[in-house]
Design an enzyme around this catalytic site. Structure first.
Site, mmCIF file in Angstrom:
data_model
loop_
_atom_site.group_PDB
_atom_site.id
_atom_site.type_symbol
_atom_site.label_atom_id
_atom_site.label_comp_id
_atom_site.label_asym_id
_atom_site.label_seq_id
_atom_site.Cartn_x
_atom_site.Cartn_y
_atom_site.Cartn_z
ATOM 1 N N GLN A 100 0.815 -1.215 0.000
ATOM 2 C CA GLN A 100 0.000 0.000 0.000
ATOM 3 C C GLN A 100 0.851 1.268 0.000
ATOM 4 O OE1 GLN A 100 -2.652 -0.392 3.373
ATOM 5 N NE2 GLN A 100 -3.476 -2.328 2.638
ATOM 6 N N HIS A 162 -1.135 -0.012 5.640
ATOM 7 C CA HIS A 162 -1.691 0.950 6.595
ATOM 8 C C HIS A 162 -0.779 2.156 6.825
ATOM 9 C CE1 HIS A 162 -4.513 -2.292 8.557
ATOM 10 N NE2 HIS A 162 -4.579 -2.253 7.237
ATOM 11 N N GLU A 255 -15.033 4.087 9.941
ATOM 12 C CA GLU A 255 -15.483 5.160 10.826
ATOM 13 C C GLU A 255 -15.319 6.542 10.200
ATOM 14 O OE1 GLU A 255 -13.972 3.024 15.005
ATOM 15 O OE2 GLU A 255 -13.207 5.008 14.414
ATOM 16 N N TYR A 265 -9.175 7.441 20.007
ATOM 17 C CA TYR A 265 -10.282 6.959 19.182
ATOM 18 C C TYR A 265 -10.434 5.441 19.203
ATOM 19 C CZ TYR A 265 -11.052 11.737 17.954
ATOM 20 O OH TYR A 265 -11.355 13.086 18.051
ATOM 21 N N TYR A 276 -11.068 -10.753 10.254
ATOM 22 C CA TYR A 276 -11.492 -11.218 8.938
ATOM 23 C C TYR A 276 -12.063 -12.630 8.969
ATOM 24 C CZ TYR A 276 -9.337 -7.015 7.109
ATOM 25 O OH TYR A 276 -9.036 -5.698 6.845
#
Length: 384
Positions: A100, A162, A255, A265, A276
């Site tokens: 990513q 991420h 979210e 958070y 998963y």
């Protein structure tokens, strides 16, 4: 979709969603008597502006009419006079590309017209260790100069996922940076680790003295909030001045959050998602941790990019929040009243596009980039 030809797309139904606040899954309902007026939607015409992009990730409008688009494999592209310039922008630093990671967000300084400064985030490092880095540069005539790295997440780690990596300025020109937890869940709760957080710095990289953890011996001074999984949306609410973010949940649990100084958070201590394999992760609420304003469960939409709409081209949508959906393959409109999300509409679903970023252009239209190879830069206009 044929390149260069406007395409009319009818908007899907507008509905209130049960997952507002602490509610349940994303099932269309009409809860607590609220209604959705028939004229709240618009028919959309899509006009492709640039084609042949390789996994575009972000777009930024410059005050001279030019548009910059990042390509994740490590190129910064220029759209000038409505045309994609063949030669990529020169002067980029070395970008680590894998998983990513790559060249990610780009943002113009609020005073770009005078200082010509842009900011971009990207993954940097080696095949054994990588991090998220933010660099400032002066942009002129298709070239970058005077590069200065103003932030680098620490520590480096061996993970290709991420990175988070959105950028947003507030009204005082503080720069906010979203960082994913790089797949290391526990570190999102570790205040001595930059990952899994929202960062706040000056536009030259200095740390503001009023940051919530500025003097804390057990925290990184750049931290503004913690407990985030993979926030790929970050924007300033132009009506309130607040910073809003969204983030990917695991399986479900995506979210939307209102970012406040020093708040936790919750990831991975609280979540509306599951592993998963379907096994639970934790409760959805816990004292001392901030619940989302809005969430999607049990199905993730994989949100990416976000922008509030302030223009007059789509008069029924003024004040609404738009975000791309990768897995959901749609442009999602959230109706916002103050700090509450009151409804949701899915747009462009029939086009099956992975929408990576969305922005309001200086022309008052909405613009999106699609995460494909080839990807496109597309302008959205009202068809009426």
């Amino acid at each position: 979709m044929e390149f260069g030809r406007p395409v009319l797309v009818m908007a899907c139904f507008f509905s209130l969603i049960a997952c507002v606040g602490g509610g349940g899954g994303a099932t269309a309902v009409d809860d607590d008597g609220k209604t959705s007026p028939d004229d709240a939607t618009h028919s959309i015409m899509m006009t492709p502006v640039a084609d042949g992009l390789e996994n575009p990730w972000a777009l930024a409008f410059l005050t001279d009419g030019d548009i910059l688009v990042t390509e994740r494999p490590g190129r910064l592209r220029l759209i000038q006079d409505g045309n994609l310039v063949e030669q990529p922008v020169t002067g980029l630093p070395e970008v680590w590309v894998g998983g990513q990671g790559g060249l990610l967000d780009v943002e113009a300084h609020p005073d770009f017209a005078n200082n010509r400064l842009i900011y971009f985030s990207y993954s940097a490092g080696t095949d054994s260790e990588q991090t998220t880095r933010v660099t400032r540069a002066r942009y002129e005539n298709g070239a970058l100069s005077e590069l200065l790295t103003i932030f680098e997440a620490e520590p480096y780690r061996d993970s290709s996922k991420h990175f988070g990596s959105r950028l947003a300025f507030d009204s005082q020109n503080f720069l906010y940076i979203s960082l994913g937890e790089r797949g290391d869940r526990a570190q999102a709760q570790d205040r001595l680790d930059h990952v899994g957080s929202i960062i706040r710095i000056h536009d030259d990289g200095r740390v503001p003295a009023d940051n919530p953890f500025f003097s804390a011996p057990d925290a990184r001074s750049e931290l503004f909030s913690i407990g985030h999984r993979n926030p790929q949306g970050l924007t300033r609410n132009p009506f309130s001045g607040d910073i809003w973010s969204h983030e990917h949940g695991p399986q479900g649990g995506d979210e939307v959050n209102l970012i406040r100084a020093g708040l936790n958070y919750g990831w991975p201590e609280i979540t509306h998602g599951t592993n998963y394999d379907g096994t639970p992760i934790g409760p959805s609420q816990q004292e001392g941790m901030e619940p989302p304003l809005y969430h999607w469960a049990p199905t993730s939409i994989a949100p990416s990019g976000m922008a509030f709409y302030t223009g007059d081209r789509f008069p029924n949508w003024e004040g609404d929040l738009f975000l791309g959906a990768l897995a959901g393959r749609a442009l999602v409109r959230l109706q916002v009243a103050g700090n509450e999300v009151t409804g949701e509409e899915r747009l462009l679903e029939s086009e099956e596009m992975r929408i990576r970023d969305v922005a309001e252009g200086p022309d008052g239209y909405l613009w999106i980039v699609t995460d494909h190879n080839p990807g496109q830069l597309i302008r959205l206009e009202p068809a009426e």
